[in-house]
Design an enzyme around this catalytic site. Structure first.
Site, PDB file in Angstrom:
ATOM      1  N   ASP A 175     -15.246  29.128  -8.868  1.00 51.95           N
ATOM      2  CA  ASP A 175     -16.501  28.076  -9.038  1.00 51.95           C
ATOM      3  C   ASP A 175     -16.158  27.020  -7.903  1.00 51.95           C
ATOM      4  O   ASP A 175     -15.183  26.656  -7.674  1.00 51.95           O
ATOM      5  CB  ASP A 175     -16.258  27.529 -10.367  1.00 51.95           C
ATOM      6  N   GLU A 219     -23.135  28.498  -9.001  1.00 48.33           N
ATOM      7  CA  GLU A 219     -21.922  28.270  -7.897  1.00 48.33           C
ATOM      8  C   GLU A 219     -20.993  29.201  -8.360  1.00 48.33           C
ATOM      9  O   GLU A 219     -19.661  28.714  -7.878  1.00 48.33           O
ATOM     10  CB  GLU A 219     -21.796  26.826  -7.652  1.00 48.33           C
TER      11      GLU A 219
END
Length: 298
Positions: A175, A219
């Site tokens: 992430d 993301e």
């Protein structure tokens, strides 16, 4: 009594012999009894009661155009794609001695069926068009790596392969740290560019064609490392972490630094489900973020 005894085989041969020059496989199907005759070298050979094909398994297709041809009394055609090859299948009803049979004609057209009239390149073959369409369904349009659909389809397959070969399998959940700040400060267009370069940085660190990376959502990215135990997965994650830390992301003319958090899960337990496997890696990622980000948790 077999299907050959019930019908005038000479009559069938007279009707289909010329077609053998045009198609790779010719078969006669009695859609009621499911009996099949294969036409080969001027002979009709009975192939049992179940429909079968040169492509795929011996099972009825979900879109069985032979049954549709029988029902509508029409000739139908379809393209079938299997093992990176394309087949043109034509089916047509044929009345013989008060009995309706279906003639199925199969031709491999991987490199010979074209779309439009341009023959100045391989791009116009129907097989390439089909392959391009497949890529569109499994590729993330922004980052050009695999998308969530690919992850959902591929991960169970790789897990099963590793279990059967008694190998471990690892996944790494990644992430981008503080990505919301990037969007807020530089805008979403710049944020998209960060995701593209971030995905490229991750992809450059995987080992070989067996490893793969996909965009899990937003993301967040998933790296799959079949055959790798936790130690090997950790090496890859550390390589990714270092690569991202060293990279300069240029946004609106300004150099900025990006970091990422990593969660690794490894299994060789065939009883674990895909959902449990993903949840394990996601929990490790959550732990990494809670511990201060820019770190790896096994």
């Amino acid at each position: 009594m077999n299907i050959g005894d019930e019908l005038n085989l000479e009559l069938i041969r007279d009707n289909i012999d010329i077609l053998k020059k045009l198609y790779d496989v010719i078969r006669i199907v009695d859609p009621v009894t499911k009996k099949v005759l294969m036409y080969d070298e001027g002979k009709l050979i009975e192939k049992g009661r179940s429909c079968f094909s040169k492509i795929g398994n011996e099972q009825i297709c979900k879109n069985c155009i032979s049954l549709r041809a029988l029902k509508d009394n029409k000739t139908y055609m379809k393209l079938e794609n299997s093992d990176d090859k394309s087949y043109l299948i034509t089916v047509m009803p044929m009345e013989l001695e008060d009995k309706t049979l279906i003639v199925e004609l199969i031709k491999e057209v991987t490199d010979t069926l074209f779309y439009g009239h341009s023959f100045d390149g391989k791009g116009c073959t129907v097989n390439n068009i089909i392959q391009d369409m497949k890529q569109l369904t499994i590729k993330d349009s922004l980052t050009e790596i695999a998308n969530r659909r690919f992850i959902d389809e591929r991960l169970p397959i790789d897990m099963n392969i590793c279990y059967k070969s008694k190998q471990p399998i690892s996944i790494i959940m990644v992430d981008v740290d503080h990505f919301k700040n990037v969007n807020d400060q530089f805008g979403h267009v710049a944020g998209d560019e960060v995701l593209r370069e971030f995905a490229y940085s991750l992809k450059s660190c995987i080992r070989n064609k067996r490893d793969w990376i996909g965009r899990y959502g937003g993301e967040e990215f998933l790296v799959c490392v079949p055959g790798a135990a936790a130690e090997a997965a950790l090496v890859i994650a550390e390589r990714m972490k270092t690569n991202i830390e060293k990279k300069n992301f240029v946004l609106n003319g300004e150099n900025i630094k990006i970091t990422a958090s990593f969660g690794i899960c490894t299994t060789s337990d065939k009883e674990i489900t895909v959902e449990q496997f993903l949840k394990c890696a996601d929990q490790k990622l959550y732990d990494a973020k809670n511990a201060g980000r820019n770190r790896i948790i096994l």
